[in-house]
Design a protein around this motif. Structure first.
Motif, PDB file in Angstrom:
ATOM      1  N   GLU A  46       0.834  -1.191   0.000  1.00 59.86           N
ATOM      2  CA  GLU A  46       0.000   0.000   0.000  1.00 59.86           C
ATOM      3  C   GLU A  46       0.877   1.251   0.000  1.00 59.86           C
ATOM      4  N   PRO A  47       0.420   2.345  -0.653  1.00 60.23           N
ATOM      5  CA  PRO A  47       1.246   3.554  -0.735  1.00 60.23           C
ATOM      6  C   PRO A  47       1.670   4.089   0.631  1.00 60.23           C
ATOM      7  N   GLY A  48       2.938   4.408   0.723  1.00 61.63           N
ATOM      8  CA  GLY A  48       3.493   4.990   1.930  1.00 61.63           C
ATOM      9  C   GLY A  48       4.575   5.981   1.542  1.00 61.63           C
ATOM     10  N   ILE A  49       5.418   6.341   2.491  1.00 65.07           N
ATOM     11  CA  ILE A  49       6.410   7.385   2.250  1.00 65.07           C
ATOM     12  C   ILE A  49       7.743   6.970   2.851  1.00 65.07           C
ATOM     13  N   ILE A  50       8.827   7.193   2.105  1.00 65.47           N
ATOM     14  CA  ILE A  50      10.158   7.077   2.660  1.00 65.47           C
ATOM     15  C   ILE A  50      10.810   8.447   2.564  1.00 65.47           C
ATOM     16  N   ALA A  51      11.506   8.835   3.606  1.00 63.91           N
ATOM     17  CA  ALA A  51      12.178  10.137   3.634  1.00 63.91           C
ATOM     18  C   ALA A  51      13.664   9.921   3.867  1.00 63.91           C
ATOM     19  N   TRP A  52      14.479  10.679   3.117  1.00 63.26           N
ATOM     20  CA  TRP A  52      15.928  10.633   3.282  1.00 63.26           C
ATOM     21  C   TRP A  52      16.408  11.967   3.834  1.00 63.26           C
ATOM     22  N   GLY A  53      17.453  11.900   4.650  1.00 57.60           N
ATOM     23  CA  GLY A  53      18.048  13.112   5.180  1.00 57.60           C
ATOM     24  C   GLY A  53      18.949  13.779   4.154  1.00 57.60           C
ATOM     25  N   PRO A  54      19.543  14.918   4.496  1.00 53.93           N
ATOM     26  CA  PRO A  54      20.391  15.672   3.552  1.00 53.93           C
ATOM     27  C   PRO A  54      21.569  14.868   3.012  1.00 53.93           C
ATOM     28  N   THR A  55      22.042  13.879   3.786  1.00 50.46           N
ATOM     29  CA  THR A  55      23.194  13.091   3.347  1.00 50.46           C
ATOM     30  C   THR A  55      22.786  11.873   2.525  1.00 50.46           C
ATOM     31  N   GLY A  56      21.476  11.680   2.330  1.00 50.90           N
ATOM     32  CA  GLY A  56      21.003  10.525   1.569  1.00 50.90           C
ATOM     33  C   GLY A  56      20.740   9.300   2.411  1.00 50.90           C
ATOM     34  N   ARG A  57      20.898   9.420   3.726  1.00 52.29           N
ATOM     35  CA  ARG A  57      20.610   8.288   4.603  1.00 52.29           C
ATOM     36  C   ARG A  57      19.118   8.264   4.918  1.00 52.29           C
ATOM     37  N   PRO A  58      18.526   7.063   5.071  1.00 56.14           N
ATOM     38  CA  PRO A  58      17.092   6.981   5.387  1.00 56.14           C
ATOM     39  C   PRO A  58      16.776   7.712   6.686  1.00 56.14           C
ATOM     40  N   TYR A  59      15.753   8.523   6.638  1.00 52.40           N
ATOM     41  CA  TYR A  59      15.322   9.290   7.812  1.00 52.40           C
ATOM     42  C   TYR A  59      14.102   8.638   8.463  1.00 52.40           C
ATOM     43  N   SER A  60      13.160   8.154   7.639  1.00 48.74           N
ATOM     44  CA  SER A  60      11.979   7.485   8.178  1.00 48.74           C
ATOM     45  C   SER A  60      11.245   6.753   7.061  1.00 48.74           C
ATOM     46  N   VAL A  61      10.448   5.783   7.457  1.00 50.57           N
ATOM     47  CA  VAL A  61       9.528   5.080   6.565  1.00 50.57           C
ATOM     48  C   VAL A  61       8.150   5.150   7.199  1.00 50.57           C
ATOM     49  N   MET A  62       7.141   5.450   6.385  1.00 48.71           N
ATOM     50  CA  MET A  62       5.786   5.604   6.913  1.00 48.71           C
ATOM     51  C   MET A  62       4.792   4.812   6.078  1.00 48.71           C
ATOM     52  N   ALA A  63       3.926   4.089   6.752  1.00 50.85           N
ATOM     53  CA  ALA A  63       2.804   3.416   6.096  1.00 50.85           C
ATOM     54  C   ALA A  63       1.555   4.248   6.338  1.00 50.85           C
ATOM     55  N   CYS A  64       0.757   4.434   5.300  1.00 51.24           N
ATOM     56  CA  CYS A  64      -0.445   5.259   5.394  1.00 51.24           C
ATOM     57  C   CYS A  64      -1.682   4.422   5.065  1.00 51.24           C
ATOM     58  N   THR A  65      -2.714   4.589   5.865  1.00 48.99           N
ATOM     59  CA  THR A  65      -4.003   3.952   5.586  1.00 48.99           C
ATOM     60  C   THR A  65      -4.966   5.041   5.138  1.00 48.99           C
ATOM     61  N   VAL A  66      -5.465   4.901   3.907  1.00 48.69           N
ATOM     62  CA  VAL A  66      -6.318   5.925   3.306  1.00 48.69           C
ATOM     63  C   VAL A  66      -7.742   5.388   3.177  1.00 48.69           C
ATOM     64  N   VAL A  93      -6.241   8.094   7.507  1.00 53.84           N
ATOM     65  CA  VAL A  93      -6.855   7.849   8.816  1.00 53.84           C
ATOM     66  C   VAL A  93      -5.862   7.279   9.813  1.00 53.84           C
ATOM     67  N   GLU A  94      -4.769   6.719   9.295  1.00 56.66           N
ATOM     68  CA  GLU A  94      -3.791   6.101  10.188  1.00 56.66           C
ATOM     69  C   GLU A  94      -2.417   6.165   9.552  1.00 56.66           C
ATOM     70  N   MET A  95      -1.410   6.455  10.372  1.00 53.94           N
ATOM     71  CA  MET A  95      -0.031   6.520   9.912  1.00 53.94           C
ATOM     72  C   MET A  95       0.832   5.739  10.899  1.00 53.94           C
ATOM     73  N   LEU A  96       1.731   4.941  10.370  1.00 50.13           N
ATOM     74  CA  LEU A  96       2.654   4.187  11.207  1.00 50.13           C
ATOM     75  C   LEU A  96       4.046   4.392  10.627  1.00 50.13           C
ATOM     76  N   SER A  97       4.914   4.994  11.407  1.00 51.38           N
ATOM     77  CA  SER A  97       6.235   5.334  10.879  1.00 51.38           C
ATOM     78  C   SER A  97       7.349   4.759  11.734  1.00 51.38           C
ATOM     79  N   VAL A  98       8.520   4.631  11.114  1.00 45.99           N
ATOM     80  CA  VAL A  98       9.728   4.152  11.784  1.00 45.99           C
ATOM     81  C   VAL A  98      10.848   5.139  11.498  1.00 45.99           C
ATOM     82  N   SER A  99      11.423   5.691  12.552  1.00 46.60           N
ATOM     83  CA  SER A  99      12.590   6.557  12.394  1.00 46.60           C
ATOM     84  C   SER A  99      13.759   6.083  13.255  1.00 46.60           C
ATOM     85  N   ASP A 100      13.557   5.004  13.984  1.00 51.55           N
ATOM     86  CA  ASP A 100      14.618   4.424  14.798  1.00 51.55           C
ATOM     87  C   ASP A 100      15.716   3.910  13.862  1.00 51.55           C
ATOM     88  N   PRO A 101      16.935   4.439  13.952  1.00 53.40           N
ATOM     89  CA  PRO A 101      18.004   4.037  13.027  1.00 53.40           C
ATOM     90  C   PRO A 101      18.257   2.530  13.009  1.00 53.40           C
TER      91      PRO A 101
END
Length: 293
Positions: free
Chosen positions: A246-266, A272-280
């Motif tokens: 299902e569509p979600g979002i990945i974000a990278w920091g300025p150095t190109g390292r993963p910043y977070s991953v998010m799952a979205c429930t639409v 209506v619901e978001m579940l994200s991981v930013s723990d390195p």
């Protein structure tokens, strides 16, 4: 496959069933590693078994895997390795292309995070009855043998689980609608448009964030929009991906390292619901797509 399997053909017969068994165990346990362990245990038990005494190998293997999963779920509840709210189902993150999800074997075996979270609230016996019957079509008589209960009692377990799932798991929009909403969320967060963020967020949206400091829960569109707008100011690059199909979002920091991953429930054109991981540490354990140039 019914009837005894010749001893020389047992390995091939097991391999033929392995994919289905892993899928059963994954939906039971929410962890691909744990699912692989459960299926491996089934193989070890099969290797010690007189195969001539097995009339229905697929049914026998399903029974063994089901019992192993039940034991693992009960062990989690009596000796949890982490607080209940801190447990996170496996995330399968892939590029969101025009290819159908079934074109990717790993993605085809994945389950939406929202549903896995709901399944994790069920009692072990309820989860087994629901998963085996509603997902894999196993008759209640066979499930009852795994649980040591009658077919009628097993049917009641599945019914109770079904009601809990329906009461908490909402039907999501189709893929294109989900993509449009997630894209609108990314654009609004990137531009800092607070009102646009509110338009794509359900008023009662829940954001459960797994951070290095633990789980942080944010409730309501106003609080979630404020945090999303602040996050984009941190110079991260957001990109739409598929998270468990299902569509979600990945974000990278300025150095190109993963910043977070998010799952979205639409649902109904809003998140209506978001579940994200930013723990390195958790991010490092994921197989993530590379940062686009």
């Amino acid at each position: 496959m019914t009837g005894p399997v010749p001893a020389d053909d047992v390995a091939d017969a097991f391999v033929a069933q392995r994919g289905r068994l892993v899928a059963v165990a994954y939906r039971m346990l929410g962890s691909r590693a744990d699912a692989e362990d459960a299926v491996q245990e089934a193989w070890l038990r099969l290797s010690r078994q007189d195969v001539a005494s097995i009339d229905n190998l697929p049914g026998w293997l399903t029974t063994v895997v089901g019992r192993v999963c039940i034991d693992m779920l009960r062990s989690r509840r009596t000796r949890p390795e982490a607080p209940y709210d801190d447990r996170l189902p496996d995330m399968v993150v892939t590029e969101d292309t025009d290819a159908a999800p079934e074109d990717d074997a790993l993605l085809a075996d994945s389950v939406g995070l929202a549903l896995l979270v709901v399944l994790d609230t069920l009692k072990p016996a309820e989860r087994l009855a629901f998963v085996l019957h509603d997902t894999f079509g196993v008759p209640f008589e066979e499930i009852g043998q795994i649980l040591g209960r009658s077919a009628d009692a097993t049917k009641m377990l599945a019914s109770r689980a079904r009601q809990k799932v329906r009461g908490t798991h909402r039907t999501t929009d189709d893929r294109q609608q989900q993509r449009a909403v997630v894209d609108a969320f990314i654009a609004a967060a990137r531009s800092g448009d607070f009102e646009a963020l509110l338009r794509v967020l359900d008023p009662d949206v829940t954001w459960r964030a797994h951070t290095a400091r633990g789980v942080v829960v944010r409730l309501g569109a106003t609080e979630v929009a404020a945090k999303a707008r602040h996050g984009m100011r941190a110079k991260v690059t957001g990109h739409r991906v598929l998270v468990n199909g299902e569509p979600g979002i990945i974000a990278w920091g300025p150095t190109g390292r993963p910043y977070s991953v998010m799952a979205c429930t639409v649902v109904g054109g809003r998140i209506v619901e978001m579940l994200s991981v930013s723990d390195p540490d958790r991010l490092a354990a994921l197989d993530l797509p590379p940062c686009p140039e």
